[in-house]
Design an enzyme around this catalytic site. Sequence first.
Site, PDB file in Angstrom:
ATOM      1  N   ARG A   1       0.810  -1.218   0.000  1.00 37.17           N
ATOM      2  CA  ARG A   1       0.000   0.000   0.000  1.00 37.17           C
ATOM      3  C   ARG A   1       0.849   1.276   0.000  1.00 37.17           C
ATOM      4  NH1 ARG A   1      -5.278  -1.594   1.744  1.00 37.17           N
ATOM      5  NH2 ARG A   1      -5.828   0.585   1.869  1.00 37.17           N
TER       6      ARG A   1
ATOM      7  N   LYS B   1      -0.400  -0.050  -4.166  1.00 37.47           N
ATOM      8  CA  LYS B   1      -1.404  -0.937  -4.755  1.00 37.47           C
ATOM      9  C   LYS B   1      -2.816  -0.373  -4.685  1.00 37.47           C
ATOM     10  CE  LYS B   1      -2.696  -4.920  -6.498  1.00 37.47           C
ATOM     11  NZ  LYS B   1      -2.402  -5.110  -7.928  1.00 37.47           N
TER      12      LYS B   1
HETATM   13  O1  M6R Z   1      -7.963  -1.401  -7.369  1.00 35.61           O
HETATM   14  P1  M6R Z   1      -8.327  -0.758  -8.670  1.00 35.61           P
HETATM   15  O2  M6R Z   1      -8.501  -1.730  -9.779  1.00 35.61           O
HETATM   16  O3  M6R Z   1      -9.507   0.172  -8.560  1.00 35.61           O
HETATM   17  O4  M6R Z   1      -7.075   0.148  -9.022  1.00 35.61           O
HETATM   18  C1  M6R Z   1      -7.067   0.994 -10.130  1.00 35.61           C
HETATM   19  C2  M6R Z   1      -5.651   1.346 -10.537  1.00 35.61           C
HETATM   20  O5  M6R Z   1      -5.022   2.070  -9.530  1.00 35.61           O
HETATM   21  C3  M6R Z   1      -4.827   0.098 -10.851  1.00 35.61           C
HETATM   22  O6  M6R Z   1      -5.456  -0.689 -11.803  1.00 35.61           O
HETATM   23  C4  M6R Z   1      -3.425   0.480 -11.357  1.00 35.61           C
HETATM   24  O7  M6R Z   1      -3.527   1.131 -12.574  1.00 35.61           O
HETATM   25  C5  M6R Z   1      -2.561  -0.768 -11.459  1.00 35.61           C
HETATM   26  N1  M6R Z   1      -1.529  -0.735 -10.466  1.00 35.61           N
HETATM   27  C6  M6R Z   1      -1.886  -0.929 -12.757  1.00 35.61           C
HETATM   28  O8  M6R Z   1      -1.144  -2.100 -12.809  1.00 35.61           O
END
Ligand code: M6R
Length: 605
Positions: free
Chosen positions: A27, A600
Amino acid sequence: MCGIVGVVGSKNATDILMQGLEKLEYRGYDSAGIFVNGQKTAAKLVKSVGRIADLRAKLGIDVSGTSGIGHTRWATHGKPTEDNAHPHTSSSGRFVLVHNGVIENFVELKNEFLMNDSFKGQTDTEIAVHLIAKFAEEENLTTLEAFKKALKLIQGSYAFALMDREDADLIYVAKNKSPLLIGLGDGYNMVCSDAMAMIRETSEFMEIHDKELVVLTKDKVEVMDYEGQIISRDSYTAELDLSDIGKGTYPFYMLKEIDEQPAVMRKLIATYTNEDGTMKVDQDIIKGIQEADRIYIIAAGTSYHAGFGAKMMLEALTDTPVELGLASEWGYDMPLLSKKPFFIFLSQSGETADSRQVLVKVNELGLPSLTVTNVPGSTLSREATYTMLIGAGPEIAVASTKAYTGQIATLAFLAKAVGEAEGQAKAKDFDLVKELSLVAQSIESTLSEKDEIAAIVSELLPTTRSAFYIGRKQDYYVAMEASLKLKEISYIQCEGFAAGELKHGTISLIEKGTPVLALISNNEEVAAHTRGNVMETVARGASAITIVEEGVAREDDTIVINQVHPYLSAISMVIPTQLIAYYASMQRGLDVDKPRNLAKAVTVE
Ligand code: M6R
């Protein structure tokens, strides 16, 4: 963003906090700290810049006690320094606070109440703990009263865990918009940003809702509102498996998670199909979409790209237009909606603050919504009308892989179920179980080519600073995701481009040796045009890498993958690009799972 953990009533407080922080490190990982206290031990505060391992290296045996709070940081206000690391203390050192979120009015609070205080760092959190101390020490309020008074003034997002050095048996907790959960133990209680970080200690949890305050002792959990009204709340048992969060013999979580994708596809078949082969999707969700005149998919990052990957299939099978919205934009700039909208929130974590702010507005408008997420009980899941779970197992690597493919596959079940309910011939003819099984096989086949892909990366992307992914239609959407993945973990500047659009300006960036990675799935007309666009870049010095589906493949293509149903090609075409990103990062000696500047779960707007 930022991880919080706290425990009261355990002999091993330090160990529990450190274990929790290690699990929460995804995180945020620019600095960390713990505060430990006990009736028979002296209170200790230890902070460090860098990873949890750096913090661990600073701990002496004297850092022990029965209660404490810990934090791993993703910097928002102030650089990652030891002074800005949490826990933060009041001037006297009596009050100690950890925080995840952003206090929007911290400057106003400082100007109004704390003009004579001096601060060690630049964080908004330090203002909050000084404010609590001011109310307690100058107005003679109890810690609980001072905390309540401060909470009524603080605006923004927060998950707080507060300790008073004079009372080692209590932790005060409050939340608004940022995730926080209580863990219930036998003779001890905990608080944490997510359940996974507590499952070594307990599988019994209790939710905290926004604008609630919780007082934790070793054998009591008291939930109240900011007026002090007690709220009764049942606990629940979470079915989490500790073995899911290990990386086994893998060097990085990302590779493990890439490898898990065939299993995720098969698990989804089992989850969303009845024994007779019919779809097992909640009838209310199906009805909600049948009644809608437009589907709005709201998401961020990789989840946003997954929405694009599913758009064509959803439109074809449900006969309903699909519009995509970037969560961070729609929160403040929502376009004119159709007459009967249905919102789908795609989110691996279920905690993304940008997505949540849109959901809050959707709920205020009384509109129906569905969250497709990997985390049961997450905020977006709790607050949307409906939830469909991806069930991909914990995704720990910051770079999202199996959640992307799992999201598209989950939406495939939804699309088919709605299409069948509508009596759509296309939906009936689409044998999803068979087609998704073929996708799982295609993924396995690509995974068996890892060594070849690693070699391609070391030959063609060894020191490159910039690259392009190009494609048309579905392949363009995959190009966007592929380029995000490469940027995110290898730090190569990469753009995902509609192949035909390059010549309208961006082609001027192509130089001798610029890698252009072309995605070409099995659509003859489109394939021919993309190949033409590749040739245009090669004529200007580009080094082309072609990732092509059988059926339109040629002998000189770089990577050839098994052909799947066009509705599902965004799943199989992305796999080589995930591996390319992985090897590009690994070969550069980078921390694949924890790329710089990232976290994350993005729980700030
Ligand atoms: O948890 P979420 O799918 O809502 O997160 C959205 C983005 O922060 C996430 O997909 C981010 O782009 C990834 N770390 C990319 O690999």
